[in-house]
Design an enzyme around this catalytic site. Structure first.
Site, PDB file in Angstrom:
ATOM      1  N   ASP A  31      -2.108  -6.045  -6.222  1.00 45.43           N
ATOM      2  CA  ASP A  31      -3.241  -6.949  -5.969  1.00 45.43           C
ATOM      3  C   ASP A  31      -3.335  -7.909  -7.151  1.00 45.43           C
ATOM      4  OD1 ASP A  31      -6.012  -6.317  -3.989  1.00 45.43           O
ATOM      5  OD2 ASP A  31      -6.000  -7.993  -5.378  1.00 45.43           O
ATOM      6  N   GLY A  36      -9.816  -9.053  -4.569  1.00 43.13           N
ATOM      7  CA  GLY A  36      -9.812  -7.593  -4.711  1.00 43.13           C
ATOM      8  C   GLY A  36     -10.624  -7.175  -5.925  1.00 43.13           C
ATOM      9  N   TYR A 145      -6.298 -20.521   6.701  1.00 45.84           N
ATOM     10  CA  TYR A 145      -6.180 -19.085   6.988  1.00 45.84           C
ATOM     11  C   TYR A 145      -5.477 -18.891   8.332  1.00 45.84           C
ATOM     12  CZ  TYR A 145      -7.750 -14.200   7.564  1.00 45.84           C
ATOM     13  OH  TYR A 145      -7.827 -12.839   7.739  1.00 45.84           O
TER      14      TYR A 145
END
Ligand code: UDP
Length: 310
Positions: A31, A36, A145
């Site tokens: 990550d 995150g 996205y």
């Protein structure tokens, strides 16, 4: 199995890693912490089958030793986040998927892409089945996205067809639960934080748009079944129980016992008007369907947000 999970410190990545470890597998987590949070996985560090490296998976990816599966879950996933990080969102969906596929091919590992209901865009059919090609605005703010995930699916199928990589295309619908960021900007965290602070609950538009919310434990169970299924095509995983956003705001207000007022704010550009998964394929193929109802799931989620909201 020895499994690489990208985005392991994210909302879904952290639940997935915990689940895989509980099933006896080994997990290598990556990550870069754009969205995150190390807090989500700090309880896993004591497990000797878990290892973690801070890494941006859009760079060349090398993992020593054998790998049985590569699960590519790294990506900003909230509309607010991908508007804030448009280029990293495009890069992790496109370049990150390419790197992760290359690794899976090299290791002869199963590759899973965490795709999304956003591939259906603002859908012209409801519910959405896997055969629907979608209605996406490629140059709108959400395009970073949606198109990255559509590219990721195309790349995944190309590696399957051309290189024979075993692939799993997981189309995730709206999911909620513990480990979502308080400031993530999506409806559930926004409503929960607002309600717990007795601040106005912000419904965008008139609140008549719909979503279908899946509690995270149901989603993870579906993901695991898909991983093990041997099926190389797309599969919707989500909860088909569809509600309006106004109903969701009212449900959160009731469950939290909040004094908040519900207020209306402008609808974001290209916000899908309806969304509901057709899960016939998952039911048949994976013998899976969600078990946690909205009220039960929201109660569990409130407990988490209560512990975090100061
Ligand atoms: N939404 C809302 N108020 C908020 C945040 C989101 O009414 O404070 C709406 C948003 O416009 C959309 C729905 O909730 O119609 C779900 O949005 P979310 O950001 O959770 O995810 P999406 O399904 O759009 O990816």
């Amino acid at each position: 199995m020895r499994i690489l999970v990208t985005g392991a410190a994210g909302f879904l990545g952290s639940h997935l890693s915990r689940y895989l470890l509980a099933k006896g597998h080994s997990v290598i987590g990556l990550d870069n912490f754009i969205t995150g949070n190390i807090e989500n996985i700090k309880d896993l560090f004591g497990n000797d089958r878990f290892s973690f490296t801070k890494y941006d998976v859009t760079n060349y990816l090398h993992v020593p030793g054998k790998l049985d599966a590569v699960m590519h879950f790294a990506s900003p996933a909230s509309p607010i986040d991908y508007l804030k990080h448009p280029i990293p969102t495009l890069k992790v969906g496109a370049l990150g998927t390419h790197k992760a596929l290359g690794l899976a091919k090299d290791k002869k590992a199963i590759f899973m892409i965490a795709s999304t209901s956003e591939v259906y865009g603002d859908p012209l059919i409801n519910p959405q089945h896997e055969g629907y090609w979608g209605n996406v605005n490629p140059i709108g703010p959400r395009g970073v996205y949606d198109e990255a995930k559509r590219f990721a699916e195309a790349m995944t199928m190309a590696y399957h067809r051309y290189h024979g990589v075993q692939v799993r295309l997981l189309r995730i619908f709206n999911t909620y639960g513990p480990n979502m960021r308080l400031e993530d900007g999506r409806a559930v965290p926004n409503f929960m934080v607002q309600a717990l602070k007795n601040r106005p609950i912000t419904v965008y538009g008139d609140g008549s748009q719909t979503r279908s919310l899946c509690y995270v434990s149901d989603l993870i169970e579906g993901i695991y079944r898909l991983l093990r299924s041997g099926h190389n095509g797309p599969v919707n995983i989500g909860n088909p129980h569809e509600i309006t956003l106004l109903e969701l705001a009212q449900a959160v207000k009731k469950i939290t016992g909040s004094r908040s007022k519900i207020v209306f704010r402008p609808l974001p550009t290209d916000d899908p008007k309806v969304r509901r998964p057709d899960i016939s394929k998952a039911r048949k193929l994976l013998k899976w369907e969600p078990k946690v109802g909205l009220e039960e799931g929201l109660k569990k989620t409130v407990a988490y947000f209560r512990s975090k909201v100061k």
